[in-house]
Design a protein around this motif. Structure first.
Motif, PDB file in Angstrom:
ATOM      1  N   ILE A 220       0.813  -1.210   0.000  1.00 20.02           N
ATOM      2  CA  ILE A 220       0.000   0.000   0.000  1.00 20.02           C
ATOM      3  C   ILE A 220       0.851   1.265   0.000  1.00 20.02           C
ATOM      4  O   ILE A 220       0.488   2.268  -0.612  1.00 20.02           O
ATOM      5  CB  ILE A 220      -0.959  -0.008   1.207  1.00 20.02           C
ATOM      6  N   MET A 221       1.996   1.224   0.667  1.00 23.44           N
ATOM      7  CA  MET A 221       2.825   2.421   0.737  1.00 23.44           C
ATOM      8  C   MET A 221       3.546   2.697  -0.569  1.00 23.44           C
ATOM      9  O   MET A 221       4.041   3.799  -0.786  1.00 23.44           O
ATOM     10  CB  MET A 221       3.823   2.282   1.888  1.00 23.44           C
ATOM     11  N   ASP A 222       3.617   1.688  -1.451  1.00 25.17           N
ATOM     12  CA  ASP A 222       4.230   1.914  -2.755  1.00 25.17           C
ATOM     13  C   ASP A 222       3.268   2.574  -3.732  1.00 25.17           C
ATOM     14  O   ASP A 222       3.693   3.141  -4.738  1.00 25.17           O
ATOM     15  CB  ASP A 222       4.707   0.581  -3.357  1.00 25.17           C
ATOM     16  N   LEU A 223       1.976   2.459  -3.479  1.00 24.53           N
ATOM     17  CA  LEU A 223       0.970   2.974  -4.393  1.00 24.53           C
ATOM     18  C   LEU A 223       0.723   4.444  -4.123  1.00 24.53           C
ATOM     19  O   LEU A 223       0.782   4.911  -2.990  1.00 24.53           O
ATOM     20  CB  LEU A 223      -0.333   2.182  -4.249  1.00 24.53           C
ATOM     21  N   GLY A 224       0.406   5.163  -5.164  1.00 23.15           N
ATOM     22  CA  GLY A 224       0.173   6.592  -5.037  1.00 23.15           C
ATOM     23  C   GLY A 224      -1.300   6.940  -5.112  1.00 23.15           C
ATOM     24  O   GLY A 224      -2.179   6.135  -4.819  1.00 23.15           O
ATOM     25  N   PHE A 225      -1.567   8.169  -5.530  1.00 16.27           N
ATOM     26  CA  PHE A 225      -2.920   8.663  -5.619  1.00 16.27           C
ATOM     27  C   PHE A 225      -3.376   8.671  -7.078  1.00 16.27           C
ATOM     28  O   PHE A 225      -2.571   8.721  -8.006  1.00 16.27           O
ATOM     29  CB  PHE A 225      -3.013  10.091  -5.064  1.00 16.27           C
ATOM     30  N   CYS A 226      -4.676   8.615  -7.243  1.00 12.60           N
ATOM     31  CA  CYS A 226      -5.271   8.776  -8.565  1.00 12.60           C
ATOM     32  C   CYS A 226      -6.292   9.901  -8.503  1.00 12.60           C
ATOM     33  O   CYS A 226      -6.896  10.158  -7.455  1.00 12.60           O
ATOM     34  CB  CYS A 226      -5.918   7.479  -9.043  1.00 12.60           C
ATOM     35  N   ASN A 227      -6.488  10.547  -9.635  1.00 16.16           N
ATOM     36  CA  ASN A 227      -7.466  11.631  -9.746  1.00 16.16           C
ATOM     37  C   ASN A 227      -8.758  11.053 -10.295  1.00 16.16           C
ATOM     38  O   ASN A 227      -8.850  10.723 -11.481  1.00 16.16           O
ATOM     39  CB  ASN A 227      -6.924  12.733 -10.648  1.00 16.16           C
ATOM     40  N   VAL A 228      -9.777  10.907  -9.456  1.00  9.24           N
ATOM     41  CA  VAL A 228     -10.993  10.192  -9.855  1.00  9.24           C
ATOM     42  C   VAL A 228     -11.855  11.003 -10.803  1.00  9.24           C
ATOM     43  O   VAL A 228     -12.761  10.449 -11.439  1.00  9.24           O
ATOM     44  CB  VAL A 228     -11.809   9.787  -8.620  1.00  9.24           C
ATOM     45  N   ILE A 229     -11.649  12.303 -10.917  1.00  6.81           N
ATOM     46  CA  ILE A 229     -12.457  13.102 -11.834  1.00  6.81           C
ATOM     47  C   ILE A 229     -11.731  13.346 -13.158  1.00  6.81           C
ATOM     48  O   ILE A 229     -12.257  14.063 -14.017  1.00  6.81           O
ATOM     49  CB  ILE A 229     -12.844  14.451 -11.197  1.00  6.81           C
ATOM     50  N   LEU A 230     -10.564  12.742 -13.320  1.00  2.00           N
ATOM     51  CA  LEU A 230      -9.829  12.855 -14.578  1.00  2.00           C
ATOM     52  C   LEU A 230     -10.231  11.694 -15.481  1.00  2.00           C
ATOM     53  O   LEU A 230      -9.791  10.558 -15.295  1.00  2.00           O
ATOM     54  CB  LEU A 230      -8.324  12.845 -14.319  1.00  2.00           C
ATOM     55  N   VAL A 231     -11.089  11.951 -16.430  1.00  2.00           N
ATOM     56  CA  VAL A 231     -11.588  10.942 -17.357  1.00  2.00           C
ATOM     57  C   VAL A 231     -11.096  11.288 -18.754  1.00  2.00           C
ATOM     58  O   VAL A 231     -11.336  12.388 -19.256  1.00  2.00           O
ATOM     59  CB  VAL A 231     -13.129  10.871 -17.331  1.00  2.00           C
TER      60      VAL A 231
ATOM     61  N   LEU B 217     -20.016  18.965   0.748  1.00  2.00           N
ATOM     62  CA  LEU B 217     -20.122  18.262  -0.530  1.00  2.00           C
ATOM     63  C   LEU B 217     -20.016  16.751  -0.391  1.00  2.00           C
ATOM     64  O   LEU B 217     -20.113  16.034  -1.382  1.00  2.00           O
ATOM     65  CB  LEU B 217     -19.032  18.751  -1.490  1.00  2.00           C
ATOM     66  N   ASP B 218     -19.816  16.263   0.827  1.00  2.00           N
ATOM     67  CA  ASP B 218     -19.616  14.823   0.994  1.00  2.00           C
ATOM     68  C   ASP B 218     -20.808  14.013   0.511  1.00  2.00           C
ATOM     69  O   ASP B 218     -20.652  12.903   0.008  1.00  2.00           O
ATOM     70  CB  ASP B 218     -19.349  14.502   2.468  1.00  2.00           C
ATOM     71  N   GLY B 219     -22.023  14.550   0.700  1.00  4.47           N
ATOM     72  CA  GLY B 219     -23.214  13.797   0.360  1.00  4.47           C
ATOM     73  C   GLY B 219     -23.312  13.420  -1.100  1.00  4.47           C
ATOM     74  O   GLY B 219     -23.956  12.423  -1.444  1.00  4.47           O
ATOM     75  N   ILE B 220     -22.684  14.212  -1.984  1.00  2.00           N
ATOM     76  CA  ILE B 220     -22.714  13.882  -3.410  1.00  2.00           C
ATOM     77  C   ILE B 220     -21.347  13.440  -3.925  1.00  2.00           C
ATOM     78  O   ILE B 220     -21.274  12.672  -4.885  1.00  2.00           O
ATOM     79  CB  ILE B 220     -23.222  15.072  -4.248  1.00  2.00           C
ATOM     80  N   LEU B 221     -20.283  13.901  -3.275  1.00  2.00           N
ATOM     81  CA  LEU B 221     -18.953  13.554  -3.772  1.00  2.00           C
ATOM     82  C   LEU B 221     -18.585  12.108  -3.458  1.00  2.00           C
ATOM     83  O   LEU B 221     -18.073  11.381  -4.314  1.00  2.00           O
ATOM     84  CB  LEU B 221     -17.915  14.506  -3.183  1.00  2.00           C
ATOM     85  N   LEU B 222     -18.860  11.669  -2.232  1.00  2.00           N
ATOM     86  CA  LEU B 222     -18.445  10.329  -1.836  1.00  2.00           C
ATOM     87  C   LEU B 222     -19.151   9.226  -2.618  1.00  2.00           C
ATOM     88  O   LEU B 222     -18.506   8.272  -3.064  1.00  2.00           O
ATOM     89  CB  LEU B 222     -18.654  10.152  -0.338  1.00  2.00           C
ATOM     90  N   PRO B 223     -20.484   9.278  -2.819  1.00  2.00           N
ATOM     91  CA  PRO B 223     -21.097   8.247  -3.664  1.00  2.00           C
ATOM     92  C   PRO B 223     -20.566   8.249  -5.090  1.00  2.00           C
ATOM     93  O   PRO B 223     -20.417   7.190  -5.693  1.00  2.00           O
ATOM     94  CB  PRO B 223     -22.593   8.604  -3.626  1.00  2.00           C
ATOM     95  N   PHE B 224     -20.268   9.437  -5.620  1.00  2.62           N
ATOM     96  CA  PHE B 224     -19.710   9.489  -6.972  1.00  2.62           C
ATOM     97  C   PHE B 224     -18.337   8.837  -7.039  1.00  2.62           C
ATOM     98  O   PHE B 224     -18.040   8.073  -7.964  1.00  2.62           O
ATOM     99  CB  PHE B 224     -19.610  10.950  -7.431  1.00  2.62           C
ATOM    100  N   VAL B 225     -17.496   9.123  -6.038  1.00  2.00           N
ATOM    101  CA  VAL B 225     -16.153   8.546  -6.031  1.00  2.00           C
ATOM    102  C   VAL B 225     -16.211   7.022  -5.988  1.00  2.00           C
ATOM    103  O   VAL B 225     -15.515   6.326  -6.728  1.00  2.00           O
ATOM    104  CB  VAL B 225     -15.342   9.111  -4.846  1.00  2.00           C
ATOM    105  N   LEU B 226     -17.060   6.493  -5.126  1.00  2.00           N
ATOM    106  CA  LEU B 226     -17.128   5.039  -4.986  1.00  2.00           C
ATOM    107  C   LEU B 226     -17.855   4.383  -6.151  1.00  2.00           C
ATOM    108  O   LEU B 226     -17.564   3.241  -6.497  1.00  2.00           O
ATOM    109  CB  LEU B 226     -17.791   4.694  -3.659  1.00  2.00           C
ATOM    110  N   LEU B 227     -18.803   5.085  -6.785  1.00  2.00           N
ATOM    111  CA  LEU B 227     -19.417   4.567  -8.004  1.00  2.00           C
ATOM    112  C   LEU B 227     -18.396   4.493  -9.127  1.00  2.00           C
ATOM    113  O   LEU B 227     -18.364   3.527  -9.899  1.00  2.00           O
ATOM    114  CB  LEU B 227     -20.591   5.456  -8.414  1.00  2.00           C
ATOM    115  N   SER B 228     -17.527   5.497  -9.203  1.00  2.00           N
ATOM    116  CA  SER B 228     -16.509   5.495 -10.245  1.00  2.00           C
ATOM    117  C   SER B 228     -15.474   4.400 -10.055  1.00  2.00           C
ATOM    118  O   SER B 228     -14.788   4.024 -11.003  1.00  2.00           O
ATOM    119  CB  SER B 228     -15.806   6.857 -10.286  1.00  2.00           C
ATOM    120  N   GLN B 229     -15.371   3.864  -8.816  1.00  2.00           N
ATOM    121  CA  GLN B 229     -14.409   2.808  -8.537  1.00  2.00           C
ATOM    122  C   GLN B 229     -15.029   1.418  -8.599  1.00  2.00           C
ATOM    123  O   GLN B 229     -14.431   0.452  -8.148  1.00  2.00           O
ATOM    124  CB  GLN B 229     -13.781   3.028  -7.163  1.00  2.00           C
ATOM    125  N   GLY B 230     -16.242   1.324  -9.139  1.00  2.00           N
ATOM    126  CA  GLY B 230     -16.857   0.027  -9.374  1.00  2.00           C
ATOM    127  C   GLY B 230     -17.561  -0.575  -8.190  1.00  2.00           C
ATOM    128  O   GLY B 230     -17.806  -1.780  -8.171  1.00  2.00           O
TER     129      GLY B 230
END
Length: 723
Positions: free
Chosen positions: A67-78, A209-222
């Motif tokens: 896990i410490m080797d992995l970085g971040f991803c931009n979930v709104i970059l499509v 913004l958590d109420g709309i951002l968090l479901p979107f983030v997790l929907l985008s991750q399958g």
């Protein structure tokens, strides 16, 4: 989610601004252009692991090794690569094509499953005539269940979900530069879903913004469509109908009625059956109305943190074995405050401030305790997973009157990272300080002095109060050391005057038993929500952790007494006779130390040049809470009682404001601290809550009606405050 108001720092500045910045940041702030990174060394530390005591299997199996080797991803970059198609038109329509390819699981037959649930069947058998005899459900009961269920949720419409995800993706790209998600944290969540069990996610809601951002983030991750609980009082009927089709959940009004109300029995049973298997985010706010005031003139960054998942079934089995004897704060601390005894009982503190709701009261007492302690585990993990922002570091430096902002900002950031906490910023040090001060501009005054130096002065009143609230976000990183420093201050209070020189305080010998006692007293006084102690962790274990931290940071040094074995000599240590027969898993910290050798261990305050300032810094981190408690003790003979809790809290808050105007110390002017002081005094037996026709009322305890005992309480609290 940490709403990172640190916009992306551009190292390339306009040439027209260079001259002005140089004049503002001259040698008074240092000339070294140092880069600040969000981690030390090669790897970013992982934060937010689950409890190894209560969930050992989850701690081991649901952790991603790399896990410490992995970085971040931009979930709104499509981009084009995120779709199955290629070409010029795809690049233009990639957002829309991406939303069409998102996996949305089919809706299950929820009404039939809810009707067959145990809770609903029990209610039907008790309410409907003949319902328990032949097993048939009357038609009017079915209609009532369907009515309640239609108020709670509606089958998600796939077309609306895809259109909303497309529109939300465009909106988030206009609002944020990026939304960061740690790949390793997401892999752990995916690994937890492979077991097939329902996934329940709890949010700390750091942003509206958590109420709309968090479901979107997790929907985008399958992870599919997540059910989000909304407050029906903040939504119009049209908006409520739309949100239900997008996966929103609205609890019926009958479900919040008292347990003895027959009207809400079926509603609570239906709500319980509808919300256990859905995997929802609880307590989300209605944010659509607030978006108009958010302002899109400056794009910012956001980061979503996910703590390590754990098995709730494993927790319920193992957590019960960690329960021991407990006593109330009144039983533990009141005799010591009043000087009636000096021995602290060898037991844990029982303090439960979890809000009492209808669903919680419906559980058995043992299950209620399980839920309350689970909430403390979740709180501990959520705080550990939250990144420390640059505004919190800068507010702490300004509040404690540090002079060299550039050097101190770099030092405090490094100290935070050394303690295993994450920070939500990076970039050139000078640019970071500039940007942070721009965020705090409404609360500070920037003054130019000689030679182009810049003087930053916090604005009195609301400005200092705001800085104190921001600096509280830094407290969890230094909490153990802060508790230890205040305990040492309390131990020295009766020996050395507080204004005495550091060298005079360093002469005093501090025994380990005395340090343990002072730390325990402070642990019992401070609220558990502030200490973030896990319910499976004993206070004596935490005392040793605090002492170890003070030694590691260099504030305490071991003093070797003549004839005693050196503390570093571990070669001749032997297990005591009563420990030789114990199995390896039955050792505890209190047994291994046995508190026998601790009597001969002594410490002194270090005489290093940096220690006095660091000691004062640690003490001041807890000063807002302790000062609020001390002012609350002073207010006891002025407050008008009996009164409701909210009314007395308003009285105390006004007193804190008046005292701050006189003393010029505004860090404890916080309504939350006023409520915290009232709850603590209620647990301590200073205030008593009694029922009345107007509701529960607070009364002064007969024990603390005398001014003598009130002064004893003030002295007990003020011994831990470093002026």
């Amino acid at each position: 989610m940490d709403a990172m108001l640190e916009a992306r720092l551009q190292t390339q500045q306009r040439s027209s601004q260079n001259g002005r910045e140089t004049s503002l940041w001259s040698s008074g702030f240092g000339t070294k252009l140092e880069a600040v990174t969000p981690f030390l060394g090669k790897y970013r530390p992982f934060v937010g692991r689950c409890c190894q005591t209560c969930t050992p299997k989850s701690w081991e199996s649901l952790f991603h090794r790399s896990i410490m080797d992995l970085g971040f991803c931009n979930v709104i970059l499509v981009k084009e690569e995120n779709t199955r198609f290629r070409g010029w038109l795809v690049r233009r329509l990639c957002y829309f094509l991406w939303s069409l390819e998102q996996h949305i699981p089919p809706c299950q037959d929820a009404p039939q499953k809810i009707m067959e649930s145990t809770g609903v069947q029990n209610v039907i058998s008790g309410r409907a005539p003949g319902g328990s005899g032949d097993g048939q459900v009357p038609s009017h009961v079915k209609k009532e269940v369907q009515r309640i269920l239609s108020h709670i949720q509606a089958p998600p419409r796939h077309i609306l979900l895809r259109l909303f995800s497309w529109a939300l993706l465009r909106f988030l790209n206009c609002l944020f530069l990026n939304v960061q998600l740690h790949k390793g944290q997401m892999k752990m969540v995916h690994k937890a879903t492979q077991a097939g069990s329902p996934l329940v996610l709890l949010s700390t809601h750091k942003s509206l913004l958590d109420g709309i951002l968090l479901p979107f983030v997790l929907l985008s991750q399958g992870l599919g469509v997540l059910r989000v609980a909304w407050d029906p009082r903040t939504c119009s009927p049209i908006l409520r109908a739309l949100l239900k089709k997008l996966g929103g959940i609205f609890l019926p009004a009958e479900a919040s009625l008292s347990l003895d109300s027959s009207e809400g029995v079926l509603a609570r049973a239906v709500a319980h059956a509808a919300l256990a298997p859905l995997g929802l985010w609880t307590g989300a706010l209605a944010v659509l109305r607030s978006l108009r005031g958010w302002g899109c003139s400056r794009r910012v960054c956001a980061r979503v943190h996910l703590a390590q998942p754990f098995s709730l079934q494993e927790y319920t089995i193992n957590a019960r074995s960690c329960w021991g004897s407990r006593q109330t704060l009144e039983q533990l601390l009141q005799p010591i405050v009043l000087g009636q005894c000096t021995v602290i009982p060898d037991t844990e503190k029982e303090q439960e401030w979890t809000p009492v709701t209808g669903p919680l009261l419906a559980l058995k007492e043992e299950d209620q305790l399980l839920v309350r302690r689970l909430s403390r585990h979740v709180l501990n993990a959520s705080v550990a997973s939250s990144a420390v922002m640059s505004t919190a570091i800068m507010a702490t430096l300004l509040l404690f009157k540090h002079r060299k902002l550039l050097g101190e900002f770099s030092w405090l950031t490094e100290e935070t990272l050394l303690r295993g906490f994450d920070v939500g910023f990076s970039g050139q040090l000078r640019c970071l300080v500039q940007h942070t001060l721009s965020l705090l501009r409404p609360h500070v005054a920037l003054l130019r002095v000689h030679q182009g130096d810049l003087l930053v002065v916090p604005l009195p009143g609301p400005g200092l109060t705001h800085l104190a609230r921001l600096s509280a976000e830094l407290l969890p990183a230094f909490l153990s050391e802060a508790v230890g420093a205040c305990a040492v201050r309390g131990l020295l209070a009766g020996r050395v005057p507080p204004e005495g020189p550091w060298e005079l305080q360093g002469i005093e010998l501090l025994s380990q038993n005395e340090l343990y006692r002072q730390i325990l007293l402070l642990l019992h006084l401070l609220p558990q929500d502030l200490l973030l102690l896990q319910p499976c962790q004993s206070s004596y274990c935490y005392c040793q952790e605090v002492l170890d931290r003070l030694i590691q940071c260099g504030l305490l040094v071991a003093e070797e007494t003549p004839g005693s074995r050196p503390a570093c000599d571990t070669g001749r240590q032997r297990l005591s006779a009563k420990l030789l027969w114990k199995p390896s898993g039955d050792f505890t910290d209190s047994d291994s130390d046995d508190f026998e050798e601790a009597e001969g261990r002594y410490f002194r305050l270090s005489q290093q040049s940096r220690c006095p300032d660091f000691f004062l810094f640690l003490c001041r981190l807890l000063s807002p809470v302790l000062k609020a408690f001390a002012h609350a003790a002073t207010f006891l003979h002025q407050g008008l009682l009996p009164d409701t809790e909210s009314g007395y809290a308003e009285q105390l808050f006004q007193f804190l404001q008046a005292t701050a105007q006189e003393e010029g110390s505004f860090e404890c002017v916080d309504p939350n601290l006023a409520i915290c002081a009232i709850w603590t005094f209620r647990d301590l037996g200073v205030l008593q809550q009694m029922p009345s026709s107007a509701g529960p009322m607070l009364h002064m305890s007969p024990t603390f009606a005398s001014r003598d005992n009130q002064e004893k309480l003030q002295q007990f609290i003020r011994q831990f405050i470093c002026s």
